[in-house]
Design a protein around this motif. Structure first.
Motif, PDB file in Angstrom:
ATOM      1  N   VAL A   1      26.771  64.653  29.445  1.00  0.00           N
ATOM      2  CA  VAL A   1      27.514  64.474  28.190  1.00  0.00           C
ATOM      3  C   VAL A   1      26.856  65.264  27.062  1.00  0.00           C
ATOM      4  O   VAL A   1      27.550  65.788  26.175  1.00  0.00           O
ATOM      5  CB  VAL A   1      27.666  62.977  27.841  1.00  0.00           C
ATOM      6  N   VAL A   2      25.531  65.397  27.076  1.00  0.00           N
ATOM      7  CA  VAL A   2      24.855  66.211  26.071  1.00  0.00           C
ATOM      8  C   VAL A   2      25.264  67.674  26.201  1.00  0.00           C
ATOM      9  O   VAL A   2      25.548  68.357  25.201  1.00  0.00           O
ATOM     10  CB  VAL A   2      23.329  66.036  26.181  1.00  0.00           C
ATOM     11  N   ALA A   3      25.324  68.172  27.444  1.00  0.00           N
ATOM     12  CA  ALA A   3      25.755  69.555  27.659  1.00  0.00           C
ATOM     13  C   ALA A   3      27.193  69.755  27.185  1.00  0.00           C
ATOM     14  O   ALA A   3      27.526  70.787  26.581  1.00  0.00           O
ATOM     15  CB  ALA A   3      25.624  69.910  29.142  1.00  0.00           C
ATOM     16  N   ALA A   4      28.054  68.769  27.430  1.00  0.00           N
ATOM     17  CA  ALA A   4      29.447  68.866  26.997  1.00  0.00           C
ATOM     18  C   ALA A   4      29.555  68.853  25.481  1.00  0.00           C
ATOM     19  O   ALA A   4      30.367  69.581  24.894  1.00  0.00           O
ATOM     20  CB  ALA A   4      30.253  67.722  27.593  1.00  0.00           C
ATOM     21  N   ALA A   5      28.733  68.044  24.832  1.00  0.00           N
ATOM     22  CA  ALA A   5      28.753  67.987  23.371  1.00  0.00           C
ATOM     23  C   ALA A   5      28.315  69.317  22.772  1.00  0.00           C
ATOM     24  O   ALA A   5      28.893  69.793  21.795  1.00  0.00           O
ATOM     25  CB  ALA A   5      27.859  66.852  22.885  1.00  0.00           C
ATOM     26  N   ARG A   6      27.290  69.936  23.367  1.00  0.00           N
ATOM     27  CA  ARG A   6      26.852  71.259  22.896  1.00  0.00           C
ATOM     28  C   ARG A   6      27.975  72.280  23.048  1.00  0.00           C
ATOM     29  O   ARG A   6      28.238  73.076  22.139  1.00  0.00           O
ATOM     30  CB  ARG A   6      25.627  71.706  23.693  1.00  0.00           C
ATOM     31  N   ALA A   7      28.638  72.255  24.206  1.00  0.00           N
ATOM     32  CA  ALA A   7      29.708  73.217  24.464  1.00  0.00           C
ATOM     33  C   ALA A   7      30.882  73.006  23.519  1.00  0.00           C
ATOM     34  O   ALA A   7      31.523  73.971  23.071  1.00  0.00           O
ATOM     35  CB  ALA A   7      30.177  73.103  25.918  1.00  0.00           C
ATOM     36  N   ALA A   8      31.191  71.757  23.213  1.00  0.00           N
ATOM     37  CA  ALA A   8      32.331  71.443  22.349  1.00  0.00           C
ATOM     38  C   ALA A   8      32.004  71.627  20.872  1.00  0.00           C
ATOM     39  O   ALA A   8      32.907  71.760  20.038  1.00  0.00           O
ATOM     40  CB  ALA A   8      32.803  70.013  22.599  1.00  0.00           C
ATOM     41  N   GLY A   9      30.704  71.592  20.550  1.00  0.00           N
ATOM     42  CA  GLY A   9      30.314  71.656  19.155  1.00  0.00           C
ATOM     43  C   GLY A   9      30.649  70.394  18.396  1.00  0.00           C
ATOM     44  O   GLY A   9      30.831  70.413  17.179  1.00  0.00           O
ATOM     45  N   LEU A  10      30.720  69.275  19.142  1.00  0.00           N
ATOM     46  CA  LEU A  10      31.067  67.979  18.553  1.00  0.00           C
ATOM     47  C   LEU A  10      30.132  66.915  19.116  1.00  0.00           C
ATOM     48  O   LEU A  10      29.737  66.978  20.287  1.00  0.00           O
ATOM     49  CB  LEU A  10      32.510  67.586  18.904  1.00  0.00           C
TER      50      LEU A  10
END
Length: 422
Positions: free
Chosen positions: A122-131
């Motif tokens: 989820v941390v990697a996804a948040a970085r990718a989404a910028g959110l």
């Protein structure tokens, strides 16, 4: 998923009538039982077979501020299709590696984390989404399924989640757990889990977690353990008017009304002699001259084969029993000489108001629980929604049938400008 179907102009082979007025009344009843907590309506598995989108809308209309699903796919579909008001939260909790984390972050879902692998993803996804991601940390307090173990594992998950929060990658919105035996009031595990949950919450908050909600109460705990309500109650089967504790009380005993009524049209009525075998294996043989009625639903529609010879059906105002085996598309009842017209209504289960069986009666017949009976009704059976838009005064009357003296919020506001009944 099942879509809203209009009332048919001609009888259907089968139909599941979903009473959204009853669902709203159930939500208001449950809110009144937990007045200090927000209410989550769980709509996983297509709202336990009732239809996720219409049921979610009805539940929110009755005051649910959270919706719960098992899978992220369910939650994403709900977010895309339901047209929910701003501020309604959607939580999902059953994740596997490689799941749609970024899509969930971008859809503003609340995501449950039980292990470090999930936190990393989820941390990697948040970085990718910028959110920043909204996450809830789940504690295993004794159920032994999902959830983080107490002790070092919990300390590591909490610590790493706080570091990610400090970095602006996520927000820890909840701390939660799930009971194993809340449907057995007095079971010692309930108190033990509740005590451990308090300990694990206290540890997390001591480390700096500031959750929006703490929650452990499912439907049975909502009904029987007010000390477990915390900030949020997660109500699943109770929303649909099925008692989660049938040994302790029926739906009516808890002020709930079953939402689903399953009906079929009798397809054939014929007279047969005594000694006539019925259905596969001839496990039922007619004891004498009688009439047989063909009910055009079977295990492909979700009718449990385990209810062969035991499942109850109301035909012509009388209880009948499945004669012989339930087949894929149909089963037979012995009408005892009665001759209803083809197309006559057969009610498999409903609220019981007309003397018909209930989902609990089918559960007893099949050796299972009523949750399974309603959830397994397949997509070949159309859902027909009734009481979709009920005027305030009519809704208040419906609520009063199950909770005498209780007023709807809107009705109370119109009377004296404040809420009542909670």
């Amino acid at each position: 998923m099942n879509e809203t179907a209009p009332a048919p102009t001609a009888p259907l082979r089968a139909r599941a009538e979903i009473d959204l007025g009853a669902l709203r009344a159930n939500v208001r009843t449950l809110r009144a039982l937990a007045p200090g907590a927000a209410l989550m309506a769980v709509v996983k598995s297509d709202a336990y077979g009732h239809g996720a989108v219409p049921c979610a809308r009805a539940a929110v209309g009755a005051g649910a501020t959270w919706l719960g699903t098992a899978t992220p796919e369910e939650a994403l579909d709900l977010r895309a299709r339901a047209g929910l008001p701003a501020g309604v939260r959607i939580m999902c909790w059953l994740w596997t590696p490689g799941g749609p984390w970024r899509e969930a972050v971008e859809a503003d879902l609340d995501m449950s984390l039980s292990d470090m692998w999930a936190l990393r993803e989820v941390v990697a996804a948040a970085r990718a989404a910028g959110l920043p991601a909204r996450v809830q940390l789940k504690a295993d307090t004794g159920l032994g399924r999902n959830g983080c173990q107490p002790g070092d594992d919990w300390a590591e998950l909490v610590g790493e989640a706080l570091r990610a929060e400090a970095g602006g990658l996520l927000r820890i919105t909840g701390l939660w757990s799930h009971f194993a035996c809340a449907d057995e009031p007095g079971h010692p595990s309930v108190d033990a889990q509740l005590a451990l949950f308090r300990e694990m919450v206290a540890y997390a908050e001591g480390q700096g977690v500031r959750p929006e909600v703490r929650h452990i109460a499912n439907s049975p705990a909502t009904l029987t353990r007010p000390d477990s309500h915390f900030d949020l109650v997660r109500t699943g089967i109770a929303v649909y008017g099925v008692s989660p504790i049938p040994e302790q009380g029926s739906s009516a005993d808890f002020g709930l009304r079953p939402v689903m009524t399953l009906k079929a049209s009798v397809a054939l009525v014929k007279q047969v002699p005594g000694g006539h075998g019925v259905s596969y294996g001839h496990h039922y043989v007619t004891p004498g001259t009688t009439t047989l009625g063909l009910i055009p639903v079977g295990y492909a529609d979700g009718i449990p084969r385990h209810a062969s010879g035991t499942g109850p059906v109301l035909v012509g105002g009388k209880w009948r029993t499945v004669a012989g085996r339930v087949a894929m598309d149909q089963f037979v009842v012995d009408l005892g000489g009665d001759e209803p017209e083809p197309g006559a209504e057969a009610i498999l289960f409903g609220p019981g108001d007309r003397g018909e069986p209930t989902a609990e009666d089918w559960a007893q017949a099949a050796g299972t629980i009523a949750y399974e009976i309603v959830t397994r009704i397949g997509t070949r059976v159309p859902r027909v929604y009734v009481n979709e838009d009920v005027p305030v005064e009519d809704e208040a009357a419906l609520i009063d049938r199950v909770v005498p003296g209780y007023e709807s919020d809107d009705a109370a506001q119109g009377r004296d400008g404040k809420r009542s009944g909670t």
